[in-house]
Design an enzyme around this catalytic site. Structure first.
Site, PDB file in Angstrom:
ATOM      1  N   VAL A 105      -2.143  -0.911   7.283  1.00  0.00           N
ATOM      2  CA  VAL A 105      -1.025  -0.870   6.860  1.00  0.00           C
ATOM      3  C   VAL A 105      -2.234  -1.487   5.441  1.00  0.00           C
ATOM      4  CG1 VAL A 105       0.961  -1.943   6.571  1.00  0.00           C
ATOM      5  CG2 VAL A 105       0.440  -0.790   8.231  1.00  0.00           C
ATOM      6  N   SER A 106      -3.020  -2.854   5.946  1.00  0.00           N
ATOM      7  CA  SER A 106      -3.116  -3.998   4.572  1.00  0.00           C
ATOM      8  C   SER A 106      -4.010  -2.902   3.755  1.00  0.00           C
ATOM      9  CB  SER A 106      -4.437  -4.885   4.895  1.00  0.00           C
ATOM     10  OG  SER A 106      -4.820  -4.820   5.758  1.00  0.00           O
ATOM     11  N   ASP A 107      -5.103  -2.202   4.013  1.00  0.00           N
ATOM     12  CA  ASP A 107      -5.688  -0.566   3.439  1.00  0.00           C
ATOM     13  C   ASP A 107      -4.666   0.067   1.888  1.00  0.00           C
ATOM     14  OD1 ASP A 107      -7.690  -2.385   3.781  1.00  0.00           O
ATOM     15  OD2 ASP A 107      -8.304  -0.478   5.255  1.00  0.00           O
TER      16      ASP A 107
END
Length: 80
Positions: free
Chosen positions: A13-15
């Site tokens: 999700v953070s990428d």
């Protein structure tokens, strides 16, 4: 029973918002397929792609494609 080669791709999700193409699911799939099909050694129907896009790598509980791949491996459906 025909066995398949497993390809597992995941992007956190953070990428998702980084805009880095090397992190994209499509780029991961393309690189894996290119590696397998190089020289015609592996046919397109010889592998299956398991994809968890936007899933955390913290644990496997929230990665359904990973869980399916592990289940398929346990059932003897995966060759490599």
């Amino acid at each position: 029973m025909k066995k398949t080669i497993a390809i597992y791709v995941r992007r956190s999700v953070s990428d998702k918002d980084k805009g880095n193409n090397s992190l994209s699911i499509d780029a991961q799939k393309a690189e894996c397929i290119k590696y397998l099909e190089n020289g015609g050694k592996v046919k397109k129907d010889s592998y299956r792609i398991y994809c968890d896009d936007g899933k955390s790598g913290k644990d496997i509980a929230h990665r359904p494609a990973f869980q399916q791949m592990m289940s398929d491996a346990h059932d003897g459906l995966i060759e490599k």
